[in-house]
Design a protein around this motif. Structure first.
Motif, PDB file in Angstrom:
ATOM      1  N   TYR A 209      35.354  42.567  26.635  1.00 18.95           N
ATOM      2  CA  TYR A 209      36.376  41.191  26.031  1.00 18.95           C
ATOM      3  C   TYR A 209      37.660  42.106  25.821  1.00 18.95           C
ATOM      4  N   LYS A 210      37.154  42.781  24.717  1.00 14.06           N
ATOM      5  CA  LYS A 210      38.025  43.830  23.900  1.00 14.06           C
ATOM      6  C   LYS A 210      38.540  44.882  24.760  1.00 14.06           C
ATOM      7  N   ARG A 211      37.816  45.399  25.642  1.00 15.00           N
ATOM      8  CA  ARG A 211      38.532  46.633  27.036  1.00 15.00           C
ATOM      9  C   ARG A 211      39.363  45.548  28.047  1.00 15.00           C
ATOM     10  N   VAL A 212      39.576  43.820  27.874  1.00 14.38           N
ATOM     11  CA  VAL A 212      40.228  43.410  29.017  1.00 14.38           C
ATOM     12  C   VAL A 212      41.645  42.663  28.004  1.00 14.38           C
ATOM     13  N   GLN A 213      41.541  43.408  26.536  1.00 15.32           N
ATOM     14  CA  GLN A 213      42.907  42.061  25.755  1.00 15.32           C
ATOM     15  C   GLN A 213      43.480  43.510  26.319  1.00 15.32           C
ATOM     16  N   GLY A 214      42.471  45.127  25.638  1.00 13.21           N
ATOM     17  CA  GLY A 214      43.385  46.520  25.706  1.00 13.21           C
ATOM     18  C   GLY A 214      44.178  46.605  27.426  1.00 13.21           C
TER      19      GLY A 214
END
Length: 573
Positions: free
Chosen positions: A181-186
């Protein structure tokens, strides 16, 4: 996330009452299977209609009371989550307003917009769900298991086996999903940044026929985001089927065990139905808990991103540095600047001493460092080497607000805001009188602009869309002149003016009351030829310093600009 909790302190009551009413609703829900069991065993089993009616009324009362508790809990949870995010958004916006130019360049506009909108909306959703379900779901799960043990310990063993298995699935998927999810936000930041750049520069893109290239680049970014979302979506999608399989296997085992114990006379039929209802409650609540954990995981990732912005240093520290000669208005002493992430200095070794009241012309090719040079004076950027002094004090020793009150800046891009002409002009000095505003308009050759719009109360659209380029520039110059600044910086602010208006403006600047020190950035030699000093920049270096006449003799770069410009023809004419 922990550093964001102080913004929730004003909603302590709501943050406590919301979960409490949800727990009360959950307690009422745990009583329902026992009432259903009583209806089956006492009412249906004994053909007692009175018991059926009584227990049905009890069920209706439990449902009504549960509805009241649920609505009340939702009200308090919504009030707390919306209020918390509102306070946090205000704090984040105020914090961003104090960022230096360097911090803004490093973080990026698209990232800050994502933090202010998408991330905070996700935090609000996560907090709302947490206040309503974070305690309720575990309470129902373990409460149902305990109630099952009170009915029949042997049958309830299937509850004890199913719950750990479900926990492994739920928490395993959660741990895998958090970094994704962190990579999705990035990746979302990248898509937002690309969209913003394209919309801002759409005219340039069309002029150079680069639409196809930008579409391909945008498609790559969206494809990357799509792949990440599909990946995390597939992992998250495993939660429901796996939990349903485990729960239904447990229900099959429970029904089989219950049937055998009913046949043996140990359990009643109502008790088996109650056990089945408790298992169904566990299924529903664990599905809720699984989705809740995924939402909270996403919200925590967003909250950490918001917290990272709040932890960035805001403002510009005031340092105790040695003073210089107060007889000079501005002094550049070996000043140099390298932008964050740049491979080389944008400005190197600038030495310049400017007396009060002097006019300094700054000229050079595109990218030579003209804007960079004048941005050092109001401390928009801090020199990476050397120093810049204003009235004998290093700009780093000034309070930024006190320093900028003495400086009027007209940026390279004329920027106006939606509102009246008066509201736009009052930005530099909120207490300025209408006479002062009218005088500034006259000095900036903008009186006709105000008259055409209906005077000081004439409306300006956002960005000055209802004005021409020259009109916008004249109004921004007038805004900088309000309050009679000691230092006036005009960063290529007459590029859209015709030659007659430009000449009238330069004449008015020479006759300004108070004789401010003027820094005039221009690509026209005619605009700066009468300056007391002219600084010629070439690739970040000072290629020449002197008057117009001396630079024509000694500076090849200045002479080339002069010879190649249209203004030499005008001089001849």
């Amino acid at each position: 996330m922990r550093k964001l909790l102080p913004y929730l302190r004003a909603y302590r009551k709501e943050s406590i009452l919301g979960p409490l009413f949800k727990l009360l609703e959950a307690g009422l829900e745990l009583i329902v299977p026992l009432v259903v069991a009583a209806i089956i065993d006492r009412g249906i089993g004994r053909a007692d209609r009175g018991a059926i009616v009584t227990m049905s009324l009890v069920l209706a009362g439990l449902g009504l009371l549960g509805l009241v508790c649920s609505v009340t809990a939702q009200y308090y949870a919504a009030k707390a989550s919306v209020g918390f995010v509102t306070r946090l958004r205000h704090a984040l916006y105020a914090h961003i307003q104090r960022f230096s130019y360097e911090t803004l360049d490093r973080v990026g506009t698209s990232t800050l917009i994502t933090r202010m909108t998408s991330d905070l909306n996700q935090v609000q959703t996560g907090l709302n769900l947490a206040l309503r379900l974070l305690l309720r779901s575990p309470f129902v799960v373990f409460g149902a298991m305990l109630m099952a043990f009170t009915i029949d310990a042997k049958a309830a063993l299937w509850f004890a086996a199913a719950i750990p298995a479900l926990s492994v699935v739920v928490f395993g998927i959660m741990l895998i999903s958090i970094p994704l999810y962190k990579r999705v936000q990035g990746a979302l930041d990248g898509v937002l940044g690309a969209a913003r750049e394209n919309l801002t520069g759409v005219r340039v893109l069309r002029a150079f026929g680069k639409e196809a290239d930008e579409e391909a680049a945008f498609r790559r970014k969206t494809d990357e985001l799509t792949q990440l979302q599909n990946r995390v979506g597939r992992i998250s999608a495993l939660m429901n089927p796996v939990t349903y399989v485990i729960i239904n296997l447990a229900i099959i085992a429970l029904v089989r065990t219950g049937a055998l114990r009913v046949e043996a006379g140990i359990l009643t039929q109502g008790a088996v139905v109650a056990l089945y209802n408790y298992m169904s409650q566990i299924l529903v609540e664990l599905i809720k808990l699984a989705n809740l954990i995924l939402n909270i995981t996403r919200s925590l990732a967003c909250a950490n991103r918001v917290q990272a912005v709040l932890e960035l240093p805001a403002g510009e520290p005031v340092e105790d540095l040695p003073a210089g000669d107060p007889n000079y208005a501005v002094v550049f002493d070996g000043a140099a600047l390298r932008y964050p992430g740049a491979a080389a200095d944008a400005l190197t070794g600038v030495d310049l001493m400017v007396l009060p009241g002097q006019t300094v012309g700054i000229i050079g090719g595109t990218g030579s460092g003209k804007t960079t040079l004048v941005n050092l004076i109001p401390r928009f950027y801090v020199p990476t080497a050397g120093r810049v002094l204003v009235h004998g004090r290093d700009v780093r020793a000034w309070e930024p607000e006190a320093l900028r009150r003495q400086i009027g800046v007209v940026p390279q891009k004329a920027q106006l805001f939606r509102g009246t002409i008066r509201e736009n002009l009052l930005w530099r000095d909120p207490d300025a009188s209408d006479e002062a505003l009218t005088r500034a308009l006259a000095l900036a050759q903008a009186s006709d602009v105000a008259a055409a719009k209906g005077g000081l109360d004439g409306m300006i659209e956002q960005g000055g869309r209802n004005l021409s380029g020259g009109q916008r520039q004249r109004l921004t110059i007038a805004r900088a002149l309000v309050g009679e600044p000691d230092i006036l910086i005009l960063d290529d602010s007459a590029s859209a003016l015709d030659f007659a208006t430009d000449a009238a403006l330069r004449r008015a600047l020479r006759e300004l009351p108070g004789k401010p020190t003027v820094f005039l950035v221009s690509q026209r030699t005619s605009s700066i030829r009468h300056a007391d000093q002219i600084v010629v920049l070439d690739d970040g270096h000072v290629a020449g310093l002197g008057t117009h006449e001396s630079l024509l003799k000694t500076c090849p770069v200045y002479r080339e600009i002069y010879d190649d410009s249209q203004f030499k023809k005008e001089d001849r004419a």
